[in-house]
Design a protein around this motif. Structure first.
Motif, PDB file in Angstrom:
ATOM      1  N   LYS A 135       0.966  -1.366  -0.011  1.00 16.26           N
ATOM      2  CA  LYS A 135       0.050   0.048  -0.252  1.00 16.26           C
ATOM      3  C   LYS A 135       1.007   1.193  -0.031  1.00 16.26           C
ATOM      4  O   LYS A 135       0.373   2.263  -0.323  1.00 16.26           O
ATOM      5  CB  LYS A 135      -0.784   0.268   1.192  1.00 16.26           C
ATOM      6  CG  LYS A 135      -1.807  -0.888   1.205  1.00 16.26           C
ATOM      7  CD  LYS A 135      -3.326  -0.553   1.802  1.00 16.26           C
ATOM      8  CE  LYS A 135      -4.357  -1.335   1.564  1.00 16.26           C
ATOM      9  NZ  LYS A 135      -4.566  -2.116   2.583  1.00 16.26           N
ATOM     10  N   ASN A 181     -16.929   6.835   1.785  1.00 19.05           N
ATOM     11  CA  ASN A 181     -17.723   6.306   0.278  1.00 19.05           C
ATOM     12  C   ASN A 181     -17.946   6.943  -0.476  1.00 19.05           C
ATOM     13  O   ASN A 181     -17.930   6.613  -1.904  1.00 19.05           O
ATOM     14  CB  ASN A 181     -19.098   5.487   1.052  1.00 19.05           C
ATOM     15  CG  ASN A 181     -18.810   4.325   1.776  1.00 19.05           C
ATOM     16  OD1 ASN A 181     -18.413   3.344   1.008  1.00 19.05           O
ATOM     17  ND2 ASN A 181     -19.026   4.221   2.757  1.00 19.05           N
ATOM     18  N   ILE A 184     -14.863   7.626  -2.702  1.00 19.32           N
ATOM     19  CA  ILE A 184     -14.577   6.508  -3.450  1.00 19.32           C
ATOM     20  C   ILE A 184     -15.572   6.420  -4.743  1.00 19.32           C
ATOM     21  O   ILE A 184     -15.187   5.983  -6.038  1.00 19.32           O
ATOM     22  CB  ILE A 184     -14.779   5.156  -2.673  1.00 19.32           C
ATOM     23  CG1 ILE A 184     -13.588   5.102  -1.940  1.00 19.32           C
ATOM     24  CG2 ILE A 184     -15.203   3.872  -3.536  1.00 19.32           C
ATOM     25  CD1 ILE A 184     -13.335   3.792  -0.992  1.00 19.32           C
ATOM     26  N   SER A 187     -14.456   9.055  -7.273  1.00 20.38           N
ATOM     27  CA  SER A 187     -13.253   8.937  -7.904  1.00 20.38           C
ATOM     28  C   SER A 187     -13.088   7.681  -9.109  1.00 20.38           C
ATOM     29  O   SER A 187     -13.872   6.818  -9.084  1.00 20.38           O
ATOM     30  CB  SER A 187     -12.313   8.166  -7.041  1.00 20.38           C
ATOM     31  OG  SER A 187     -11.086   7.530  -7.523  1.00 20.38           O
ATOM     32  N   SER A 188     -12.691   8.338 -10.389  1.00 20.54           N
ATOM     33  CA  SER A 188     -12.573   7.452 -11.372  1.00 20.54           C
ATOM     34  C   SER A 188     -11.123   7.898 -12.148  1.00 20.54           C
ATOM     35  O   SER A 188     -10.571   9.019 -12.048  1.00 20.54           O
ATOM     36  CB  SER A 188     -13.733   7.633 -12.532  1.00 20.54           C
ATOM     37  OG  SER A 188     -13.791   8.817 -12.902  1.00 20.54           O
ATOM     38  N   HIS A 239      -5.044   4.845  -2.639  1.00 23.26           N
ATOM     39  CA  HIS A 239      -5.625   3.738  -2.205  1.00 23.26           C
ATOM     40  C   HIS A 239      -5.807   2.753  -3.378  1.00 23.26           C
ATOM     41  O   HIS A 239      -5.927   3.057  -4.677  1.00 23.26           O
ATOM     42  CB  HIS A 239      -7.030   4.113  -1.604  1.00 23.26           C
ATOM     43  CG  HIS A 239      -7.770   2.941  -0.953  1.00 23.26           C
ATOM     44  ND1 HIS A 239      -8.976   2.196  -1.856  1.00 23.26           N
ATOM     45  CD2 HIS A 239      -7.907   2.491   0.093  1.00 23.26           C
ATOM     46  CE1 HIS A 239      -9.525   1.284  -0.901  1.00 23.26           C
ATOM     47  NE2 HIS A 239      -8.850   1.434   0.390  1.00 23.26           N
ATOM     48  N   ASP A 240      -5.931   1.432  -2.935  1.00 27.07           N
ATOM     49  CA  ASP A 240      -6.208   0.466  -4.064  1.00 27.07           C
ATOM     50  C   ASP A 240      -7.324   0.910  -5.210  1.00 27.07           C
ATOM     51  O   ASP A 240      -7.260   0.721  -6.424  1.00 27.07           O
ATOM     52  CB  ASP A 240      -6.717  -0.926  -3.616  1.00 27.07           C
ATOM     53  CG  ASP A 240      -5.274  -1.325  -2.667  1.00 27.07           C
ATOM     54  OD1 ASP A 240      -4.125  -0.948  -2.828  1.00 27.07           O
ATOM     55  OD2 ASP A 240      -5.633  -2.638  -1.965  1.00 27.07           O
ATOM     56  N   SER A 241      -8.223   1.506  -4.782  1.00 25.52           N
ATOM     57  CA  SER A 241      -9.441   1.797  -5.448  1.00 25.52           C
ATOM     58  C   SER A 241      -9.018   3.006  -6.532  1.00 25.52           C
ATOM     59  O   SER A 241      -9.989   3.389  -7.278  1.00 25.52           O
ATOM     60  CB  SER A 241     -10.653   2.564  -4.728  1.00 25.52           C
ATOM     61  OG  SER A 241     -10.324   3.664  -3.894  1.00 25.52           O
ATOM     62  N   GLU A 375     -12.711  -1.558   4.909  1.00 22.40           N
ATOM     63  CA  GLU A 375     -12.983  -1.641   3.625  1.00 22.40           C
ATOM     64  C   GLU A 375     -14.513  -0.875   3.326  1.00 22.40           C
ATOM     65  O   GLU A 375     -15.723  -1.480   3.555  1.00 22.40           O
ATOM     66  CB  GLU A 375     -13.310  -3.075   3.243  1.00 22.40           C
ATOM     67  CG  GLU A 375     -12.065  -3.947   2.799  1.00 22.40           C
ATOM     68  CD  GLU A 375     -12.384  -5.354   2.794  1.00 22.40           C
ATOM     69  OE1 GLU A 375     -13.452  -5.977   2.879  1.00 22.40           O
ATOM     70  OE2 GLU A 375     -11.389  -6.116   2.911  1.00 22.40           O
ATOM     71  N   LEU A 379     -17.083  -0.505  -1.948  1.00 26.32           N
ATOM     72  CA  LEU A 379     -16.040  -1.372  -2.506  1.00 26.32           C
ATOM     73  C   LEU A 379     -16.556  -2.765  -2.369  1.00 26.32           C
ATOM     74  O   LEU A 379     -15.946  -3.879  -2.794  1.00 26.32           O
ATOM     75  CB  LEU A 379     -14.596  -1.331  -1.986  1.00 26.32           C
ATOM     76  CG  LEU A 379     -14.061   0.071  -2.231  1.00 26.32           C
ATOM     77  CD1 LEU A 379     -12.536   0.401  -1.840  1.00 26.32           C
ATOM     78  CD2 LEU A 379     -13.860   0.209  -3.973  1.00 26.32           C
TER      79      LEU A 379
END
Ligand SMILES: Nc1ncnc2c1ncn2[C@@H]1O[C@H](COP(=O)(O)OP(=O)(O)OP(=O)(O)O)[C@@H](O)[C@H]1O
Ligand SMILES: [Mg+2]
Length: 422
Positions: A135, A181, A184, A187-188, A239-241, A375, A379
């Protein structure tokens, strides 16, 4: 590092007694997946070696001549955030353990440990070190603004990123849960998004996202005069996302070093590089919160359906009115709604004369699991009713932010007159 060592667990042994270090080394010598990368006989040496050797796991003695194991633990984690510290101790004192845990220690082993205990504990915590190492790989900010003549250049009137502030005058109503949330969801690849923890003293965005904080907003606040993509790129976590995160300082007292004007400068910089900036705020209406609200294109005001929260929401709306915060930039959201509470969202809306634009039901089990695992809901499994409500809320936020963008398209930098904040 040699190729074949990449998967091995890198271990550092810290003990002031040479014989203990040697005994531990012997216990581990036939384990193919563990490599002892170093051994230190004092706290100071342990810190130096940790920085140099980047161990996954540190076996830490408690009493050493120069400093105790707790202080050494704290300092090592600051320098090597993924390192997992296992305390080796003869004492079994609860208070001591609590202090060690607070300093960041992961596990305890009684001294002298059995070979089996030692090996299984090292393997257990090493798994976590590996995850956190991954990470922490810092991704450079790949969000260069196209320059004149380059494809994608939109002219000088390219709109700045939109800032969504999430706020409640009452703590614990779910601001952080909603902010993580929504961020997330926003985000794109086309709409790079950064989530900023504006709760400088007790921010827990990083915990909600299961990110280990290395750098925080303190590191930007102290360098506001020289902000550039490299500096900001180093401090933000990815973040992974795909969401970028600007974490709160690791210790509450560090918040004192940050001034509202510095937060403003940081946010201004982020607006030039991200499509959306989501700021999770503390419930205190201080200089910092005011600075954020002052810059917000949309304020998500959050309340729960209980009398104290509704009372505080009314005080907030009155205050915003006095401060001449544009009413159309407020979006009122109810969280933890529950049919059994006896207070409907219609009743709240009527009482406060404020439209409820989003409702998230109370769902202790789902939310507690997502928060504890770090998490975010969006997601995971989106078929649950609470996730569907969150998606509806996200759609409303997007609509509002896009409408805001269209209405301000020609404005290069929209600076609301300074009705509040300094
Ligand atoms: N819809 C929900 N259903 C059940 N529990 C929830 C819900 N939303 C939030 N919670 C829980 O409520 C608690 C507070 O949530 P959160 O930390 O997001 O609130 P906050 O407003 O950010 O609080 P603080 O002011 O302390 O920062 C958490 O334990 C969270 O798991
Ligand atoms: Mg919070």
């Amino acid at each position: 590092m040699a190729e074949q060592q990449d998967d091995k667990i890198r271990l550092l042994i810290v003990d002031d007694i040479a014989e203990t270090r040697e005994n531990i080394r012997k216990l581990l010598q036939f384990e193919p997946d563990i490599v002892v990368v170093g051994s230190a006989s004092s706290g100071e040496e342990a810190i130096k070696q940790s920085i140099e050797l980047q161990p996954d796991v540190v076996l830490m003695d408690i009493s050493m001549p120069d400093m105790d194991g707790i202080t050494a633990t704290e300092l090592i984690i600051k320098e090597v955030p993924f390192a997992q510290i296992v305390i080796l101790s003869i004492q079994n004192d609860a208070d001591y353990m609590r202090r060690a845990m607070r300093a960041g220690a992961r596990e305890f082993l009684a001294k002298p440990p059995s070979g089996d205990d030692l090996i299984s504990t090292i393997r257990l915590v090493a798994q976590r070190a590996k995850e956190q190492r991954e990470k922490l790989v810092i991704q450079p900010l790949a969000i260069a603004v196209p320059q004149p003549g380059e494809p994608g250049y939109k002219g000088p009137s390219k709109p700045l990123g939109k800032l969504l502030a999430v706020y409640s005058p009452k703590g614990g109503v779910g601001c952080t849960m909603l902010a993580t949330n929504i961020a997330i969801g926003l985000s794109s690849e086309e709409t790079p998004t950064v989530l900023v923890d504006g709760n400088l003293q007790f921010g827990d965005v990083a915990v909600f996202m299961n990110l280990q904080v290395k750098n925080s907003i303190v590191d930007l606040a102290s360098r506001v005069d020289e902000l550039d993509e490299d500096i900001v790129g180093e401090v933000l976590m990815k973040h992974d996302s795909g969401l970028y995160v600007l974490a709160a300082p690791p210790r509450p007292e560090m918040a004192d070093e940050i001034q509202a004007s510095q937060v403003r400068t940081v946010l201004r910089f982020l607006r030039m590089h991200f499509a959306y900036i989501v700021v999770d705020n503390s419930s205190t209406m201080d200089d910092i919160t005011l600075a954020v609200l002052d810059m917000a294109d949309l304020l998500m005001a959050v309340a729960t359906t209980d009398i104290p929260s509704i009372k505080d929401a009314r005080l907030l709306f009155d205050l915003l009115n006095v401060l001449e915060f544009p009413k159309e930039n407020i979006m009122f959201v109810l969280n933890k709604t529950d049919r059994r509470s006896g207070i409907t969202s219609e009743a709240v809306a009527e009482n406060l004369r404020q439209v409820v634009e989003g409702e998230i039901p109370l769902d202790d089990r789902t939310v507690a699991t997502t928060v504890n695992r770090g998490e975010p809901l969006l997601l995971g499994d989106k078929s649950r009713p609470i996730a569907r409500n969150m998606l509806d809320l996200l759609a409303t936020v997007k609509q509002r932010l896009i409408a805001e963008e269209l209405s301000s398209e020609k404005i290069v930098e929209k600076e609301r007159s300074r009705v509040f904040g300094r």
